[in-house]
Design a protein around this motif. Structure first.
Motif, mmCIF file in Angstrom:
data_model
loop_
_atom_site.group_PDB
_atom_site.id
_atom_site.type_symbol
_atom_site.label_atom_id
_atom_site.label_comp_id
_atom_site.label_asym_id
_atom_site.label_seq_id
_atom_site.Cartn_x
_atom_site.Cartn_y
_atom_site.Cartn_z
ATOM 1 N N ILE A 120 0.839 -1.202 0.000
ATOM 2 C CA ILE A 120 0.000 0.000 0.000
ATOM 3 C C ILE A 120 0.872 1.249 0.000
ATOM 4 O O ILE A 120 0.630 2.196 -0.757
ATOM 5 C CB ILE A 120 -0.955 -0.018 1.220
ATOM 6 C CG1 ILE A 120 -2.000 -1.117 1.040
ATOM 7 C CG2 ILE A 120 -1.614 1.341 1.411
ATOM 8 C CD1 ILE A 120 -2.812 -1.393 2.286
ATOM 9 N N LEU A 121 1.905 1.244 0.831
ATOM 10 C CA LEU A 121 2.799 2.405 0.905
ATOM 11 C C LEU A 121 3.569 2.606 -0.398
ATOM 12 O O LEU A 121 3.798 3.749 -0.812
ATOM 13 C CB LEU A 121 3.765 2.256 2.081
ATOM 14 C CG LEU A 121 3.115 2.381 3.461
ATOM 15 C CD1 LEU A 121 4.132 2.044 4.544
ATOM 16 C CD2 LEU A 121 2.547 3.771 3.672
ATOM 17 N N GLN A 122 3.952 1.529 -1.051
ATOM 18 C CA GLN A 122 4.641 1.653 -2.335
ATOM 19 C C GLN A 122 3.726 2.277 -3.380
ATOM 20 O O GLN A 122 4.157 3.134 -4.154
ATOM 21 C CB GLN A 122 5.134 0.290 -2.811
ATOM 22 C CG GLN A 122 6.347 -0.207 -2.061
ATOM 23 C CD GLN A 122 6.752 -1.615 -2.467
ATOM 24 O OE1 GLN A 122 5.951 -2.398 -2.969
ATOM 25 N NE2 GLN A 122 8.017 -1.944 -2.229
ATOM 26 N N LYS A 123 2.458 1.875 -3.386
ATOM 27 C CA LYS A 123 1.510 2.463 -4.333
ATOM 28 C C LYS A 123 1.320 3.950 -4.046
ATOM 29 O O LYS A 123 1.297 4.770 -4.966
ATOM 30 C CB LYS A 123 0.165 1.742 -4.258
ATOM 31 C CG LYS A 123 0.188 0.359 -4.863
ATOM 32 C CD LYS A 123 -1.155 -0.321 -4.731
ATOM 33 C CE LYS A 123 -1.096 -1.750 -5.246
ATOM 34 N NZ LYS A 123 -2.380 -2.439 -5.084
ATOM 35 N N ARG A 124 1.196 4.292 -2.760
ATOM 36 C CA ARG A 124 1.045 5.706 -2.390
ATOM 37 C C ARG A 124 2.276 6.506 -2.779
ATOM 38 O O ARG A 124 2.172 7.643 -3.263
ATOM 39 C CB ARG A 124 0.774 5.835 -0.892
ATOM 40 C CG ARG A 124 -0.634 5.441 -0.514
ATOM 41 C CD ARG A 124 -0.899 5.497 0.962
ATOM 42 N NE ARG A 124 -0.550 6.771 1.568
ATOM 43 C CZ ARG A 124 -0.449 6.966 2.871
ATOM 44 N NH1 ARG A 124 -0.683 5.976 3.704
ATOM 45 N NH2 ARG A 124 -0.126 8.133 3.348
ATOM 46 N N LEU A 125 3.453 5.918 -2.571
ATOM 47 C CA LEU A 125 4.695 6.592 -2.931
ATOM 48 C C LEU A 125 4.760 6.849 -4.430
ATOM 49 O O LEU A 125 5.154 7.937 -4.864
ATOM 50 C CB LEU A 125 5.899 5.763 -2.486
ATOM 51 C CG LEU A 125 7.269 6.326 -2.822
ATOM 52 C CD1 LEU A 125 7.485 7.662 -2.115
ATOM 53 C CD2 LEU A 125 8.353 5.338 -2.436
ATOM 54 N N LEU A 126 4.347 5.881 -5.231
ATOM 55 C CA LEU A 126 4.329 6.072 -6.682
ATOM 56 C C LEU A 126 3.388 7.203 -7.079
ATOM 57 O O LEU A 126 3.725 8.043 -7.923
ATOM 58 C CB LEU A 126 3.918 4.780 -7.382
ATOM 59 C CG LEU A 126 4.973 3.688 -7.429
ATOM 60 C CD1 LEU A 126 4.387 2.400 -7.995
ATOM 61 C CD2 LEU A 126 6.165 4.113 -8.246
ATOM 62 N N LEU A 127 2.200 7.239 -6.459
ATOM 63 C CA LEU A 127 1.246 8.302 -6.780
ATOM 64 C C LEU A 127 1.800 9.674 -6.391
ATOM 65 O O LEU A 127 1.687 10.638 -7.158
ATOM 66 C CB LEU A 127 -0.088 8.051 -6.066
ATOM 67 C CG LEU A 127 -0.897 6.858 -6.571
ATOM 68 C CD1 LEU A 127 -2.117 6.639 -5.669
ATOM 69 C CD2 LEU A 127 -1.332 7.070 -8.006
ATOM 70 N N LYS A 128 2.391 9.758 -5.221
ATOM 71 C CA LYS A 128 2.952 11.039 -4.766
ATOM 72 C C LYS A 128 4.125 11.459 -5.649
ATOM 73 O O LYS A 128 4.288 12.642 -5.947
ATOM 74 C CB LYS A 128 3.407 10.948 -3.304
ATOM 75 C CG LYS A 128 2.283 10.779 -2.325
ATOM 76 C CD LYS A 128 1.380 11.982 -2.310
ATOM 77 C CE LYS A 128 0.258 11.810 -1.317
ATOM 78 N NZ LYS A 128 -0.658 12.944 -1.305
ATOM 79 N N THR A 129 4.934 10.504 -6.072
ATOM 80 C CA THR A 129 6.061 10.823 -6.949
ATOM 81 C C THR A 129 5.555 11.378 -8.271
ATOM 82 O O THR A 129 6.110 12.351 -8.797
ATOM 83 C CB THR A 129 6.919 9.564 -7.191
ATOM 84 O OG1 THR A 129 7.349 9.053 -5.935
ATOM 85 C CG2 THR A 129 8.115 9.875 -8.049
ATOM 86 N N GLU A 130 4.487 10.780 -8.807
ATOM 87 C CA GLU A 130 3.903 11.290 -10.045
ATOM 88 C C GLU A 130 3.385 12.717 -9.854
ATOM 89 O O GLU A 130 3.554 13.572 -10.720
ATOM 90 C CB GLU A 130 2.774 10.376 -10.520
ATOM 91 C CG GLU A 130 3.254 9.047 -11.052
ATOM 92 C CD GLU A 130 2.112 8.114 -11.404
ATOM 93 O OE1 GLU A 130 0.927 8.522 -11.316
ATOM 94 O OE2 GLU A 130 2.397 6.966 -11.771
ATOM 95 N N GLU A 131 2.746 12.971 -8.705
ATOM 96 C CA GLU A 131 2.252 14.322 -8.417
ATOM 97 C C GLU A 131 3.401 15.324 -8.370
ATOM 98 O O GLU A 131 3.293 16.427 -8.906
ATOM 99 C CB GLU A 131 1.504 14.343 -7.081
ATOM 100 C CG GLU A 131 0.145 13.693 -7.106
ATOM 101 C CD GLU A 131 -0.517 13.716 -5.737
ATOM 102 O OE1 GLU A 131 -0.159 14.569 -4.890
ATOM 103 O OE2 GLU A 131 -1.397 12.876 -5.515
#
Length: 87
Positions: A42-53
């Motif tokens: 879950i944290l990896q997915k959130r990190l990917l989304l935040k990195t894209e932002e």
């Protein structure tokens, strides 16, 4: 004979599961580790989304900075207020 081979293959697969099903085995044997792995995913997915932002925002900031520089160049070329008064 074919069924014996099939039964042996399925038995071996149950004893040594492939990587595809390893999380289910882990869920039953060590729930704490399974929960931690789920949290990591879950944290990896959130990190990917935040990195894209962040990448999108940095791109937007870069574009705005380029526009600002262009506007400053245009303003520098125009005559000042004292030159306009002299005309």
């Amino acid at each position: 004979l074919k069924e014996k081979v099939k039964v042996e293959a399925l038995t071996d697969e149950l004893e040594n599961p492939m990587n595809v099903h390893r999380w289910r085995k882990l869920e039953g044997s060590d729930p704490d580790a399974y929960e931690m792995i789920q949290k990591i995913h879950i944290l990896q997915k959130r990190l990917l989304l935040k990195t894209e932002e962040v990448v999108k925002k940095n791109s937007s900031i870069q574009e705005q900075e380029e526009r600002r520089i262009e506007i400053e160049k245009n303003l520098a070329r125009r005559p000042g207020p004292d030159v306009v008064e002299q005309m």
